[in-house]
Design a protein around this motif. Structure first.
Motif, short mmCIF file in Angstrom:
data_model
loop_
_atom_site.label_atom_id
_atom_site.label_comp_id
_atom_site.label_asym_id
_atom_site.label_seq_id
_atom_site.Cartn_x
_atom_site.Cartn_y
_atom_site.Cartn_z
N VAL A 238 0.85 -1.20 0.00
CA VAL A 238 0.00 0.00 0.00
C VAL A 238 0.88 1.23 0.00
CG1 VAL A 238 -1.93 -1.13 1.14
CG2 VAL A 238 -0.17 -0.01 2.53
N ASN A 239 0.34 2.30 -0.55
CA ASN A 239 1.09 3.55 -0.63
C ASN A 239 0.84 4.40 0.60
OD1 ASN A 239 2.86 5.26 -1.94
ND2 ASN A 239 1.24 6.45 -2.90
N THR A 240 1.92 4.91 1.20
CA THR A 240 1.81 5.82 2.34
C THR A 240 2.64 7.07 2.00
OG1 THR A 240 3.78 5.16 3.60
CG2 THR A 240 1.81 3.77 3.82
N PRO A 241 2.49 8.15 2.77
CA PRO A 241 3.27 9.35 2.47
C PRO A 241 4.78 9.13 2.50
CG PRO A 241 1.47 9.88 3.96
CD PRO A 241 1.49 8.38 3.83
N GLN A 242 5.26 8.18 3.29
CA GLN A 242 6.69 7.94 3.42
C GLN A 242 7.21 6.99 2.34
OE1 GLN A 242 4.58 7.62 6.16
NE2 GLN A 242 5.06 9.68 6.87
N LYS A 243 6.55 5.87 2.14
CA LYS A 243 7.00 4.82 1.23
C LYS A 243 5.88 3.81 1.06
CE LYS A 243 9.49 1.51 3.05
NZ LYS A 243 10.54 0.71 3.68
N VAL A 315 -6.12 -10.05 15.46
CA VAL A 315 -5.10 -10.78 16.22
C VAL A 315 -4.09 -11.43 15.28
CG1 VAL A 315 -4.69 -12.62 17.90
CG2 VAL A 315 -6.70 -11.16 18.13
N LYS A 316 -4.56 -12.31 14.41
CA LYS A 316 -3.63 -13.00 13.52
C LYS A 316 -2.99 -12.05 12.51
CE LYS A 316 -5.52 -17.71 13.58
NZ LYS A 316 -6.03 -18.81 12.72
N LEU A 317 -3.74 -11.03 12.11
CA LEU A 317 -3.24 -10.06 11.12
C LEU A 317 -3.17 -8.68 11.74
CD1 LEU A 317 -5.39 -11.28 8.07
CD2 LEU A 317 -3.01 -11.88 8.58
N ASP A 318 -2.72 -8.61 12.98
CA ASP A 318 -2.78 -7.35 13.71
C ASP A 318 -2.00 -6.22 13.05
OD1 ASP A 318 -0.53 -8.85 14.34
OD2 ASP A 318 -0.28 -7.96 16.31
N GLU A 319 -0.84 -6.52 12.45
CA GLU A 319 -0.06 -5.45 11.82
C GLU A 319 -0.73 -4.93 10.57
OE1 GLU A 319 4.06 -5.51 11.37
OE2 GLU A 319 4.49 -5.99 13.47
N VAL A 320 -1.43 -5.81 9.84
CA VAL A 320 -2.20 -5.37 8.67
C VAL A 320 -3.28 -4.40 9.12
CG1 VAL A 320 -3.75 -6.10 6.82
CG2 VAL A 320 -1.74 -7.48 7.38
N TYR A 321 -3.96 -4.77 10.18
CA TYR A 321 -5.03 -3.92 10.74
C TYR A 321 -4.46 -2.56 11.16
CZ TYR A 321 -8.95 -2.46 13.69
OH TYR A 321 -9.99 -1.77 14.24
N GLU A 322 -3.30 -2.58 11.82
CA GLU A 322 -2.69 -1.33 12.30
C GLU A 322 -2.25 -0.44 11.13
OE1 GLU A 322 0.42 -2.56 14.92
OE2 GLU A 322 -0.95 -3.54 16.31
N CYS A 324 -3.50 -0.36 8.09
CA CYS A 324 -4.70 0.19 7.45
C CYS A 324 -5.30 1.32 8.27
CB CYS A 324 -5.74 -0.90 7.24
SG CYS A 324 -5.27 -2.11 5.97
N GLN A 325 -5.34 1.17 9.58
CA GLN A 325 -5.90 2.19 10.45
C GLN A 325 -5.01 3.43 10.50
OE1 GLN A 325 -8.79 1.54 13.43
NE2 GLN A 325 -9.37 1.19 11.31
N SER A 326 -3.71 3.22 10.64
CA SER A 326 -2.78 4.33 10.87
C SER A 326 -2.42 5.09 9.60
CB SER A 326 -1.50 3.82 11.53
OG SER A 326 -1.78 3.20 12.77
N TYR A 327 -2.25 4.37 8.48
CA TYR A 327 -1.73 5.01 7.27
C TYR A 327 -2.79 5.21 6.18
CZ TYR A 327 2.85 4.15 9.29
OH TYR A 327 3.95 4.15 10.12
N ASN A 331 -10.83 0.73 7.90
CA ASN A 331 -10.98 -0.49 8.68
C ASN A 331 -11.07 -1.65 7.70
OD1 ASN A 331 -11.75 -2.68 10.22
ND2 ASN A 331 -13.43 -1.63 11.27
N PRO A 332 -10.04 -2.53 7.63
CA PRO A 332 -10.04 -3.59 6.62
C PRO A 332 -11.15 -4.62 6.82
CG PRO A 332 -8.26 -3.93 8.19
CD PRO A 332 -8.85 -2.57 8.49
N MET A 333 -11.82 -4.58 7.97
CA MET A 333 -12.96 -5.47 8.18
C MET A 333 -14.20 -4.95 7.46
SD MET A 333 -12.52 -6.40 12.20
CE MET A 333 -13.96 -7.47 12.15
N GLU A 334 -14.14 -3.67 7.07
CA GLU A 334 -15.29 -3.05 6.41
C GLU A 334 -14.99 -2.58 5.00
OE1 GLU A 334 -16.20 0.15 9.00
OE2 GLU A 334 -16.94 -1.12 10.65
N THR A 335 -13.72 -2.25 4.74
CA THR A 335 -13.34 -1.65 3.46
C THR A 335 -12.18 -2.42 2.84
OG1 THR A 335 -13.94 0.52 4.35
CG2 THR A 335 -12.61 0.49 2.34
#
Length: 528
Positions: A238-243, A315-322, A324-327, A331-335
């Protein structure tokens, strides 16, 4: 007492240092930063081993077959056989070192599906597998440091190899990033564990610490490289402002699916293209499929996690969730997550044999900088395995080395010569950006003769005289050499295989069912 020098402090460097120490050696471990900041901690998905606890009749031989098939049969067969046979033992060793893996309902180390593999054999620690393993090995390493068996030298960058008059490698010269102090380390053998050459492609998914200097410098000092044309594009970033940031393959292993909009509805194209493995095809195949359905990036492609339950995502994909939320503020559970492939891993690098020896006596390489296990495409979960295993094997062999010649070293003369030159005003960042732009344009998912030759011409004419410190001044020139070797390797492979796809040679050719080797002879790049 045997003295081993390890350059790099990620997983491969940690494993090599611990293993060498436990085999009776003293170790000097050199790195620009602490292990906790290495690229290894960024690995989310897992580490492969055929433990066969899922009732799927898995075995190391099937792991071997999947790895060879994923690498399009140009992997080192002997090395892969040992890798996959040793994998269950490595998981046991990592547990003894203190790694906390996720567990299934029966209390066994849990495993999940990963790309290019028909069986569940990817051991994981939620989506923080790299962090867990690094933390465990750092702790094990510190115990040995406290006994004086391992000494860390943090803040130093590799500058060059030191040889004897018998052409044996007996040490390294390094430079401190802040003070520019040059320090020479002399020992019985050297293990290089400096990762991939990320800076050649700029702001990719990996760490900027892995800048490619070491691989490039070794090349100019006579070390053979191989398969530099094999650059892996991870399908989901995914694209973020940094990289660009990685969305782990574990998201698809847990049931996430890729789609593009077609006729107003989501089209889950991987199931149509590849009914058996669908979204869990090898990474090169998935990346090409995304490129195809997106019309080269003109259409949006999404990773759909919305059908997954809350425990899996949070839980299993916690970093993916974080991420998506932060950058992305979603919410990947909805979008669904907007994704596109990005440069992730280098299958090519320093050519090593099944014992991790290079063509230079006394010099070994392990981890991503070493070319042997992955061939034309790396399977997810084999990176962490290859790093730890490479550390094991290189250390076991390095402790047997004993150079016989006299040490030769003139590094301080080179530095004094540099101090007397008049630098130009050109900023370092401008030239590094030019290099990465050239390489991204020419060495994308698809390549062709015209694009590769145009890139080679641009590199030939690139002004590399920059205003920079000694290390960075050298780095620019070395990265140009490494970039040219990569492009020449791509030109030499007149076929499409794995991560190397030629529009002008779209089919595989058994005449190229081999490694493409690069050598530096009398100041010229030679491809064989």
């Amino acid at each position: 007492m045997v003295e081993i020098i390890v350059v790099g402090a990620g997983l491969a460097g940690l494993a090599a240092s611990i293993r060498a120490c436990d085999n009776g050696a003293n170790v000097s471990m050199i790195s620009p930063d602490y292990s906790e900041r290495s690229q290894s901690v960024m690995a989310m998905g897992g580490i492969n081993a055929a433990l066969n606890t899922k009732g799927e009749d898995d075995s190391p031989s099937q792991h071997f077959t999947d790895t060879m098939n994923g690498g399009c049969e140009i992997n080192n067969e002997k090395a892969v056989k040992r890798l996959t046979d040793d994998a269950p033992q490595i998981i046991n060793w990592l547990e003894r070192m203190g790694t906390s893996f996720s567990r299934d309902a029966n209390g066994n180390v849990d495993m999940r599906n990963f790309g290019g593999q028909k069986k569940k054999r990817t051991v994981y620690a939620e989506s923080k597998t790299g962090k867990q393993i690094v933390s465990a090995l750092v702790s094990a390493c510190r115990k040995r440091e406290s006994k004086g068996k391992i000494k860390r030298f943090v803040g130093y960058r590799f500058l060059s190899l030191i040889f004897t008059d018998e052409d044996e490698c007996c040490g390294v010269n390094c430079i401190h990033e802040d003070t520019e102090e040059i320090k020479s380390f002399i020992g019985d053998a050297v293990i290089i564990a400096t990762g991939g050459y990320n800076s050649v492609f700029g702001k990719i998914l990996g760490s900027t610490q892995n800048d490619g200097f070491t691989t490039a410098k070794l090349f100019t000092q006579g070390v053979r490289l191989a398969n530099l044309e094999m650059v892996q594009y991870h399908p989901t970033s995914v694209n973020t402002p940094q990289k660009r940031m990685l969305i782990t393959e574990a998201a698809r292993g847990e049931g996430g699916r890729l789609f593009v909009m077609k006729d107003g509805k989501p089209w889950y194209f991987m199931k149509d293209f590849y009914p058996e493995l669908a979204d869990l095809m090898p990474r090169d195949v998935v990346s090409r499929s995304i490129f195809k359905v997106s019309d080269g990036g003109k259409k949006d492609v999404f990773l759909d996690l919305t059908p997954l339950d809350e425990h899996t995502v949070k839980v299993k994909l916690d970093e993916v969730y974080e991420i998506c939320q932060s950058y992305l503020n979603i919410n990947p559970m909805e979008t669904p997550i907007p994704i596109f492939p990005a440069v992730h891993y280098f299958m090519g690098g320093i050519q090593t044999d099944e014992n991790h020896k290079t063509n230079i006596k006394g010099l070994y390489a392990a981890g991503e900088c070493s070319c042997q296990y992955h061939g034309a495409n790396r399977l997810g979960g084999n990176s962490l395995l290859g790093a730890v295993h490479g550390g094991w094997i290189s250390a076991e062999n390095a402790v047997l080395e004993k150079p016989t010649g006299n040490v030769l070293n003139n590094i301080n003369d080179e530095l004094e010569s540099f101090k007397s030159h008049n630098p130009k005003d050109k900023p370092l960042s401008d030239t590094l950006s030019e290099i990465s732009q050239i390489m991204n344009e020419a060495m994308g998912i698809y390549r062709n003769e015209d694009g590769l030759r145009a890139a080679l011409d641009r590199l030939e004419n690139l002004d590399t005289e920059v205003n920079a410190k000694y290390y960075d001044y050298l780095k620019v020139k070395l990265l140009v050499v490494l970039s040219k070797a990569s492009i020449l390797s791509a030109l030499a492979r007149k076929e499409s295989r794995g991560a190397h796809q030629r529009l002008d040679y779209p089919e595989s050719d058994d005449n190229y069912k081999k490694s493409i080797c690069a050598m530096y002879e009398d100041g010229e790049i030679v491809i064989k």
